[in-house]
Design a protein around this motif. Structure first.
Motif, PDB file in Angstrom:
ATOM      1  N   ASN A   5      44.483  50.082  26.458  1.00 37.85           N
ATOM      2  CA  ASN A   5      44.757  48.710  25.988  1.00 37.85           C
ATOM      3  C   ASN A   5      46.008  48.144  26.641  1.00 37.85           C
ATOM      4  OD1 ASN A   5      42.528  48.605  24.379  1.00 37.85           O
ATOM      5  ND2 ASN A   5      43.615  49.219  22.515  1.00 37.85           N
ATOM      6  N   GLY A   6      46.992  49.007  26.902  1.00 32.15           N
ATOM      7  CA  GLY A   6      48.218  48.578  27.577  1.00 32.15           C
ATOM      8  C   GLY A   6      47.938  48.149  28.997  1.00 32.15           C
ATOM      9  N   ILE A   7      47.060  48.843  29.713  1.00 39.51           N
ATOM     10  CA  ILE A   7      46.687  48.489  31.086  1.00 39.51           C
ATOM     11  C   ILE A   7      45.935  47.167  31.105  1.00 39.51           C
ATOM     12  CG2 ILE A   7      45.233  49.159  33.045  1.00 39.51           C
ATOM     13  CD1 ILE A   7      45.985  52.067  32.415  1.00 39.51           C
ATOM     14  N   SER A  12      45.740  41.332  32.146  1.00 36.66           N
ATOM     15  CA  SER A  12      45.576  39.974  31.607  1.00 36.66           C
ATOM     16  C   SER A  12      46.826  39.149  31.836  1.00 36.66           C
ATOM     17  CB  SER A  12      45.268  40.028  30.110  1.00 36.66           C
ATOM     18  OG  SER A  12      44.048  40.656  29.887  1.00 36.66           O
ATOM     19  N   THR A  13      47.981  39.764  31.654  1.00 29.46           N
ATOM     20  CA  THR A  13      49.242  39.058  31.868  1.00 29.46           C
ATOM     21  C   THR A  13      49.400  38.685  33.343  1.00 29.46           C
ATOM     22  OG1 THR A  13      50.223  40.262  30.035  1.00 29.46           O
ATOM     23  CG2 THR A  13      51.737  39.188  31.546  1.00 29.46           C
ATOM     24  N   ALA A  14      49.044  39.612  34.233  1.00 24.48           N
ATOM     25  CA  ALA A  14      49.150  39.341  35.669  1.00 24.48           C
ATOM     26  C   ALA A  14      48.225  38.194  36.074  1.00 24.48           C
ATOM     27  CB  ALA A  14      48.830  40.598  36.467  1.00 24.48           C
ATOM     28  N   LEU A  19      47.503  32.479  37.577  1.00 22.22           N
ATOM     29  CA  LEU A  19      46.907  31.163  37.325  1.00 22.22           C
ATOM     30  C   LEU A  19      47.983  30.088  37.138  1.00 22.22           C
ATOM     31  CD1 LEU A  19      43.926  32.038  34.970  1.00 22.22           C
ATOM     32  CD2 LEU A  19      43.808  31.184  37.315  1.00 22.22           C
ATOM     33  N   LEU A  20      49.029  30.422  36.382  1.00 23.37           N
ATOM     34  CA  LEU A  20      50.114  29.464  36.172  1.00 23.37           C
ATOM     35  C   LEU A  20      50.816  29.134  37.486  1.00 23.37           C
ATOM     36  CD1 LEU A  20      51.669  30.734  32.822  1.00 23.37           C
ATOM     37  CD2 LEU A  20      50.457  28.581  33.212  1.00 23.37           C
ATOM     38  N   LEU A  21      51.065  30.159  38.298  1.00 16.91           N
ATOM     39  CA  LEU A  21      51.719  29.957  39.589  1.00 16.91           C
ATOM     40  C   LEU A  21      50.844  29.092  40.496  1.00 16.91           C
ATOM     41  CD1 LEU A  21      54.189  30.624  41.278  1.00 16.91           C
ATOM     42  CD2 LEU A  21      53.027  32.679  42.058  1.00 16.91           C
TER      43      LEU A  21
END
Length: 178
Positions: A5-7, A12-14, A19-21
């Protein structure tokens, strides 16, 4: 120790950061293109001529816009067409055209009513309301020195434009001078 779940959370964060960048870079490029177009249009460097007889209440004009980038000149054609109807008018001649005076009685009105016209001619400003149709995809393109000269045919709803400029107190009505 990293769990499954941590991976997934890291992935997901990456993806979200990427996407934001990407969105931020796209918005910055779009803003730069808009500033370039405004700079090129600032001096209202264009030519306007009659392109034929439009439907009632419209002018069919061909606008030649100039810019170092052909796509910028193409983008500014609609804005230049409306500006030309308000401040320049156009000569008559071929294609059944009669000469048309500008809607504004004096070019000084643009400076006197700068607050109005800054908003009116802003990107996607109110001027777009009067552009009926245009031949964006078939613009003529000529390289003149370091610039492109791009010609586009645009239909302008001149009766609606006149009516709204009169209502805003920018120009006088046709009957006010008699």
């Amino acid at each position: 120790m990293t769990t499954k779940n941590g991976i997934n959370l890291l992935k997901s964060t990456a993806v979200a950061i990427a996407l934001l960048l990407g969105t931020a870079l796209s918005n910055k490029a779009s803003a730069q293109a808009a500033r370039k177009a405004d700079k090129d249009t600032k001096n209202w460097e264009y030519e306007i001529e009659c392109a034929g007889v439009g439907t009632d209440g419209t002018y069919l004009v061909k606008v030649w816009s100039y810019s170092k980038k052909a796509n910028v000149a193409l983008d500014q054609a609609k804005k230049n067409a409306v500006h030309g109807i308000v401040f320049k008018g156009f000569a008559g001649g071929a294609q059944g055209c009669t000469a048309q005076k500008p809607l504004a009685s004096s070019p000084a009105i643009e400076q006197e009513k700068a607050d109005f016209f800054d908003l009116f001619f802003a990107d996607n400003g109110k001027y777009m309301k009067y552009v009926g149709s245009s031949g964006d995809q078939v613009g003529e393109r000529v390289k003149v020195g370091k610039e492109y000269k791009v010609g586009v045919i645009v239909s302008i709803q001149k009766d609606a434009l006149r009516k709204d400029l009169e209502a805003a107190g920018i120009i006088k009505g046709l009957s006010s001078g008699f």
